[in-house]
Each structure stands twice: as C-alpha cells, then as structure tokens.
Design a protein around this motif. Structure first.
Motif, short mmCIF file in Angstrom:
data_model
loop_
_atom_site.label_atom_id
_atom_site.label_comp_id
_atom_site.label_asym_id
_atom_site.label_seq_id
_atom_site.Cartn_x
_atom_site.Cartn_y
_atom_site.Cartn_z
N SER A 47 6.69 -9.38 11.79
CA SER A 47 6.64 -7.94 12.04
C SER A 47 5.22 -7.40 11.81
O SER A 47 4.79 -6.46 12.48
CB SER A 47 7.63 -7.20 11.15
OG SER A 47 7.35 -7.44 9.78
N GLU A 78 10.44 -9.62 2.20
CA GLU A 78 11.20 -8.50 1.67
C GLU A 78 10.66 -8.10 0.31
O GLU A 78 10.49 -6.92 0.01
CB GLU A 78 12.68 -8.87 1.59
CG GLU A 78 13.56 -7.73 1.10
CD GLU A 78 15.02 -8.12 1.05
OE1 GLU A 78 15.77 -7.43 0.35
OE2 GLU A 78 15.39 -9.13 1.69
N ALA A 93 1.13 1.98 6.29
CA ALA A 93 1.72 0.79 6.94
C ALA A 93 0.77 0.21 7.96
O ALA A 93 0.65 -1.01 8.11
CB ALA A 93 3.06 1.17 7.59
N ASP A 102 8.64 5.01 -0.76
CA ASP A 102 9.64 4.42 0.12
C ASP A 102 10.31 5.53 0.94
O ASP A 102 10.97 6.40 0.37
CB ASP A 102 10.69 3.66 -0.71
CG ASP A 102 11.59 2.78 0.13
OD1 ASP A 102 11.38 2.72 1.36
OD2 ASP A 102 12.51 2.17 -0.45
N PRO A 103 10.11 5.57 2.25
CA PRO A 103 9.40 4.57 3.04
C PRO A 103 7.89 4.68 2.88
O PRO A 103 7.37 5.74 2.53
CB PRO A 103 9.81 4.92 4.48
CG PRO A 103 10.06 6.39 4.43
CD PRO A 103 10.68 6.66 3.10
N VAL A 104 7.21 3.58 3.17
CA VAL A 104 5.74 3.57 3.10
C VAL A 104 5.22 4.50 4.20
O VAL A 104 5.66 4.41 5.34
CB VAL A 104 5.21 2.13 3.32
CG1 VAL A 104 3.69 2.13 3.38
CG2 VAL A 104 5.70 1.22 2.20
N PRO A 105 4.30 5.41 3.89
CA PRO A 105 3.75 6.31 4.91
C PRO A 105 3.18 5.53 6.09
O PRO A 105 2.64 4.42 5.92
CB PRO A 105 2.65 7.06 4.17
CG PRO A 105 3.08 7.01 2.73
CD PRO A 105 3.74 5.68 2.55
N GLU A 106 3.31 6.10 7.29
CA GLU A 106 2.91 5.39 8.51
C GLU A 106 1.45 4.95 8.46
O GLU A 106 1.11 3.84 8.83
CB GLU A 106 3.14 6.28 9.73
CG GLU A 106 2.77 5.60 11.05
CD GLU A 106 3.01 6.49 12.25
OE1 GLU A 106 2.80 6.03 13.38
OE2 GLU A 106 3.40 7.66 12.05
N ASP A 162 7.32 -6.27 0.80
CA ASP A 162 7.49 -4.91 1.30
C ASP A 162 7.97 -3.99 0.19
O ASP A 162 7.53 -2.85 0.08
CB ASP A 162 8.49 -4.90 2.45
CG ASP A 162 7.92 -5.52 3.72
OD1 ASP A 162 6.71 -5.74 3.74
OD2 ASP A 162 8.69 -5.77 4.66
N LYS A 163 8.90 -4.47 -0.66
CA LYS A 163 9.38 -3.66 -1.78
C LYS A 163 8.25 -3.38 -2.76
O LYS A 163 8.15 -2.29 -3.31
CB LYS A 163 10.54 -4.37 -2.48
CG LYS A 163 11.85 -4.33 -1.69
CD LYS A 163 12.97 -5.02 -2.45
CE LYS A 163 14.29 -4.93 -1.68
NZ LYS A 163 15.38 -5.61 -2.38
N ALA A 200 6.15 -0.61 -1.30
CA ALA A 200 6.85 0.67 -1.41
C ALA A 200 6.83 1.20 -2.85
O ALA A 200 6.76 2.41 -3.07
CB ALA A 200 8.29 0.51 -0.92
#
Length: 355
Positions: free
Chosen positions: A312, A4, A23, A16-20, A7-8, A11
């Motif tokens: 993930s 977590e 990612a 946030d959200p991270v662009p596809e 990921d933060k 971002a």
C-alpha cells in the motif's frame, strides 16, 4: 502483521486516522528514513512524558541526535506534531537540479524556436553553443538532449484533452536506487501530457493492470482533479500497449464497439512496444519513478527483484508522483467553460475498470 503494527505506531504519534499530509510524507520515506523517524518520535514522546525524569542527554542519545537538535525538535514537536518537525530528511524527495539548470532553461526557448523542425541532436548542439556555460563545465550531450526533448514536448501540448488516449505499461522502480522492480500501467492523454490514471500490475495480466489504472483515472475524474483540462467533445481514438497476455486482447475492438465506444482503438503487440507512449508523454521518469521498458519482459540483471504484489505504501507513493507530474501540467490550463470529459472516455474507463 508487521505493517499493521507499524501503522498503529504511526497513528499513536500523529493521531488516528493519520492526517492525509502526514500519510503522504510517510509514503515518501525510505525504509531507513521511516526507522529514523519512528526512533525520533518515540524518543521525543518518552522524553516529554517523563516530565524531567529523563535528561536531555539521554533523550538525545535515544533519538540519535545531538542535544541541541533534540531541543529544536522538541520545540517544533510541541508546536505541531508532524514528520516535518523531525528534520529535513522527512520532507518530500527533492528533484536533483544541476547547477547550470537556470542557464540552460534561459537559452532553451530561443534555441528551439529558431529551428523547431530540426533534430534533437542538432538542437542539443545549438543549446550547447547558446547557453554560455564554460566548455569544461558543460553538461553531457545526453543531458542537453533531455532539456530539448522536454521543451519539444511542452510545445507540442494542444488544448485537446481526451482526444487521443494512450494506455501503456512498462517495468519501473520507485527511485533510481530501488531494487524492487514493479510494472507500471498508465492511461495517458497525448496532447496535455497528463497521466489520467496509473497502477501497478502484472505484465502477464495486462487487462488486470489496466483495470487498476482505469479505476485510478475514474477516481481522479470524480474528485475533480482534472476539471481544469480543456476537454474535447469527442474522443478520436485510443491506443493500447498490450502486455504479455496478447491472446486476451484479440476481441478488443469488438468489445469497445459493443460497449458503445465510437472511437477506434488500436492495440499494439509489436516488439519493443513497452513504454512507447510513456516515453513521449512523461519521458522515462515520473517524479522519482524510473521507467525501465527493457526490463518489462527481459530477464533481470544485478540486484533487481521483480514483484507483482505492491505494498500500500508503494501504491501511495505512485499516486504522489503522478499528482506532482499532473500539477505541473494542469496548471498551464484554465478552462473558462469548465468542459467535461468526452462520454467515450468515461465509457472506456468504466469498461477497462471491469477488467
């Protein structure tokens, strides 16, 4: 918690959200590459935000690069915040291509066309004689065989998507050097060699593993990723490699029939069954994913560590590699009538998805 926080952190640098696209690139990086990327992003942003308080030499040292490279990264970062701005290491993993790849591919079609019914061994020898590569520089016989097998699979493609659907599972690693052993569950189309869906699971719970692969297949179908395939009207059959939970598959034929699936299903419980359909459709590689059938139930050797709980990031990486595999095949088709997948295929995937 560690994931977590990571990921933060991503971002915070990329939005946030991270662009596809970002990612996907992040999912493709190794642990070491991610650490390097985070170090460079953090140092870059700190340098930019300092408004001259931090000199370039100190910033470069913080980022682990030369001063010249630091200026280049900063220019690219200001133009577009992207992992690609941090250096070529952040790009997608490259498929290794031998220096004689072009010569082999030029000779391959005519060699196979001249004797298409011959054995793979003979065709590999014929390729060796026809490719014009000096004897001292000739790739190994196994390499030549791989080229021949790839061409034979290509020639075996037929415009019959959804006619013969195969479910297979086998141990795998995400890269050739990875030590984490996962179990791949895949739903495959025999004739187009497309991976309809895939997921990681436990060979002792293959119903659960195939449920994940079926949900992935339904997601791809619903998103229109496979809409260009020349779908048949009716599915002829389905073939399933059963995992280590054979007792849970005893009623599979009845369950399919009771759910209104007319196509016959053939479960396989024979020895050495793992990977049998993957071999014919994808070979033992799906991009960087290395398929290791012998390790599906055998005791592990060396540094391999088995897990049934993928992260993930590992799931995302598998999707990327399956997408790449499929793009090389769906591009060969363009269905002018935009046919739809057979009803039996949808029923089967929905049944499997329920586990």
């Amino acid at each position: 918690m560690a994931k977590e926080r990571k990921d933060k952190g991503l971002a915070a640098h990329l939005g946030d959200p991270v662009p596809e696209r970002e990612a996907i690139m992040w999912a493709e990086l190794s642990v070491a590459q991610r650490a390097k990327a985070m170090q460079r992003m953090t140092a870059l942003q700190r340098w930019i935000d300092s408004d001259g308080a931090i000199d370039a030499k100190q910033a470069a040292a913080d980022a682990g690069v030369s001063v010249t490279r630091m200026y280049e990264m900063a220019k690219a970062w200001r133009e577009k915040r992207s992992l690609a701005s941090l250096g070529t290491f952040a790009g997608a993993p490259k498929t290794r291509v031998g220096k004689h790849d072009a010569a082999l591919r030029r000779a391959l079609p005519s060699v196979v066309a001249a004797d298409p019914k011959s054995s793979v061994r003979k065709l590999a020898l014929d390729l060796e004689g026809a490719c014009g590569i000096p004897a001292g520089d000739m790739p190994s016989h196994n390499t030549l065989r791989r080229y021949v097998e790839e061409e034979l699979r290509r020639l075996d493609q037929k415009t019959m998507a959804g006619d013969d659907v195969m479910l297979d599972c086998a141990a795998c690693t995400l890269t050739p050097t990875d030590t984490v052993l996962l179990t791949l569950f895949a739903i495959l189309d025999r004739w187009t060699q497309v991976v309809l869906g895939a997921g990681f699971g436990d060979p002792a719970d293959s119903r659960g593993g195939y449920a994940l692969a079926a949900r992935d297949a339904l997601r791809r179908l619903d998103a229109g990723q496979l809409s260009d395939l020349p779908w048949v009207e009716r599915m002829s059959r389905a073939e399933i490699v059963v995992g280590l939970d054979e007792d849970r598959w005893g009623d599979v034929r009845k369950r399919f029939a009771d759910d209104g699936i007319a196509a016959p299903v053939e479960p396989s419980t024979r020895e050495k069954r793992f990977g049998r359909y993957l071999r014919s459709v994808t070979g033992l590689r799906i991009g960087s994913v290395v398929i290791l059938p012998r390790h599906t139930e055998a005791s592990l050797a060396g540094d391999l560590v088995r897990t049934v709980s993928p992260t993930s990031d590992q799931v995302a990486r598998l999707r990327v590699e399956v997408d790449r595999h499929n793009s090389g095949r769906t591009g060969a088709f363009s269905d002018p009538v935009r046919s739809t997948p057979p009803a039996d295929l949808h029923r089967m995937l929905a049944l499997l998805a329920r586990g």
